[in-house]
Motif scaffolding. Structure first.
Motif, short mmCIF file in Angstrom:
data_model
loop_
_atom_site.label_atom_id
_atom_site.label_comp_id
_atom_site.label_asym_id
_atom_site.label_seq_id
_atom_site.Cartn_x
_atom_site.Cartn_y
_atom_site.Cartn_z
N CYS A 8 1.01 -1.27 -0.02
CA CYS A 8 -0.10 -0.10 -0.01
C CYS A 8 0.99 1.11 0.04
N GLY A 14 7.77 2.11 -0.83
CA GLY A 14 6.71 0.99 -1.29
C GLY A 14 7.24 0.62 -2.67
N ASP A 32 -2.48 2.18 -4.69
CA ASP A 32 -2.06 3.66 -4.65
C ASP A 32 -3.12 4.60 -5.31
N VAL A 104 -6.81 3.22 0.21
CA VAL A 104 -6.90 2.18 1.25
C VAL A 104 -7.54 2.66 2.48
N LEU A 107 -7.12 -1.40 6.86
CA LEU A 107 -5.60 -2.24 6.59
C LEU A 107 -5.37 -3.02 7.91
N ALA A 109 -2.63 -5.82 9.04
CA ALA A 109 -1.57 -6.26 8.60
C ALA A 109 -1.25 -7.50 9.33
N VAL A 114 -6.70 -6.14 3.42
CA VAL A 114 -6.85 -4.69 2.95
C VAL A 114 -8.08 -4.32 2.22
N VAL A 126 0.73 -8.00 4.04
CA VAL A 126 0.57 -6.48 3.71
C VAL A 126 1.56 -5.90 4.24
N ASP A 128 2.44 -1.72 4.51
CA ASP A 128 2.00 -0.30 4.64
C ASP A 128 2.96 0.67 4.64
N ARG A 130 2.47 3.97 3.09
CA ARG A 130 1.81 5.25 2.63
C ARG A 130 2.41 6.38 3.42
N ARG A 244 4.19 -1.98 8.72
CA ARG A 244 4.61 -0.45 8.42
C ARG A 244 6.12 -0.67 7.74
#
Length: 357
Positions: A8, A14, A32, A104, A107, A109, A114, A126, A128, A130, A244
């Protein structure tokens, strides 16, 4: 529908993970809202921070010994590289990934799920990436810069990693800012007035006026038609865990604001299911956050004194504080810096970092 890796966010962090996963034949889904958005910030890094797999063509310029100015001139014995942002984005290809242009909204994880604003759901591992949202509670870095052609400069312009000299028109009790000057290639230089960290940070209009004042003071003529770069992003707030990565995962260095090189370097480890957050790395990050609290607590007139002491440290100690997860070196750098400061600054630092434990 199952995807092995769901990423994401398609900023540098990412996109780097997606790219490295795809080179290993892993199925990847990227989400995205604007997957084709063109990156515009200038990214730079110490040369020894960049991973071996990165295409050398993304380096726009290399400076072997950049200069820092505080109370005097300091030459940094470490190669510094400015990246070609467009080339970096092109090099991190994501051909073969499923690309979902959506936002998104949910979320998890841990559960590996998602959901997007349009109701699309995906399940898998997942990540993250972002980034961080702005908040009044978070210290930010701000900068205002212009791109100047080299042929408009009267003399060879040195690269200035940080220039804290006081010719930007600010008063001694006004929040401090420094000049950052780097080559963007053979023909152009970026001149940028930067607020390293503030809560709140200096506004872009203030930085614009300071930059113009500084350029006039140094006899650098500009037309007003030069390309402009505006910068504003949090330097704190990222947290390890929860899937993350990048700035969201705490990889922003609070002393510089840099996160791209760390994200590129950690991409392979993340693809393999590992984590950069060892116990040692977490301890180093805690010390650097304490350093940010100290920086935010410094009276403006003492900022140059602080950085003069830092840049007078041995190169190995500077490197330990600015890069990597060398716990012993980071502690040694902080001890040496503390010992080099005058007593009134030591008191400020002790009070500001008292909550480190």
């Amino acid at each position: 529908m199952h995807a092995e890796l769901i990423i994401c966010g398609l900023g540098p962090a990412g996109r780097a993970v997606a790219h490295r996963a795809l080179t290993r034949g892993r199925p990847v889904t990227v989400i995205d809202p604007h997957p084709d958005r063109v990156w515009t910030p200038t990214y730079a890094a110490w040369a020894d921070e960049l991973p071996d797999w990165l295409d050398p063509a993304v380096v726009a310029a290399t400076v072997d010994r950049p200069t820092a100015w505080a109370l005097g001139e300091h030459r940094l014995e470490r190669a510094y590289q400015v990246l070609d942002t467009a080339a970096l984005q092109r090099s991190l290809t994501i051909d073969g990934a499923e690309v979902i242009a959506d936002r998104v909204v949910d979320l998890d994880a841990r559960a590996g799920t998602v959901r997007t604003a349009s109701g699309i759901t995906r399940a898998g591992r997942v990540i993250d990436a972002r980034g961080l949202t702005r908040s009044a509670r978070r210290a930010e870095q701000t900068a205002y810069g212009i791109v100047v052609r080299r042929d408009a400069l009267d003399a060879d312009q040195p690269t200035l990693f940080m220039d804290w000299r006081s010719d930007n028109g600010a008063g001694t009790d006004d929040p401090a800012s420094f000049l950052y000057v780097v080559p963007l290639g053979p023909d152009t230089m970026l001149f940028e007035e930067t607020c390293l960290a503030g809560r709140p940070a200096l506004g872009l209009e203030v930085l614009r006026r300071r930059l113009e004042h500084r350029l006039r003071a140094r006899g650098i003529a500009v037309t007003g038609a030069e390309p402009v770069e505006r910068v504003r992003f949090p330097v704190e707030g990222g947290r390890p865990g929860g899937g993350r990565f990048g700035a969201a995962g705490g990889l922003t260095h609070p002393a510089t604001g840099y996160s791209v090189a760390a994200s590129l370097r950690a991409a392979d480890l993340v693809v393999a299911g590992g984590t950069a957050w060892t116990g040692r790395a977490r301890a180093v990050a805690a010390l650097r956050r304490a350093g940010l609290r100290a920086l935010l607590a410094l009276p403006p007139r003492d900022v140059a004194i602080f950085f003069a002491a830092f840049f007078a440290l041995p190169d190995t100690l500077q490197r330990s504080y600015l890069s990597g997860d060398d716990l012993g070196g980071t502690l040694a750098a902080m001890r040496a810096l503390f010992a080099a400061l005058p007593p009134r600054l030591r008191r400020t630092l002790v009070i500001s970092v008292a909550g480190i434990g």
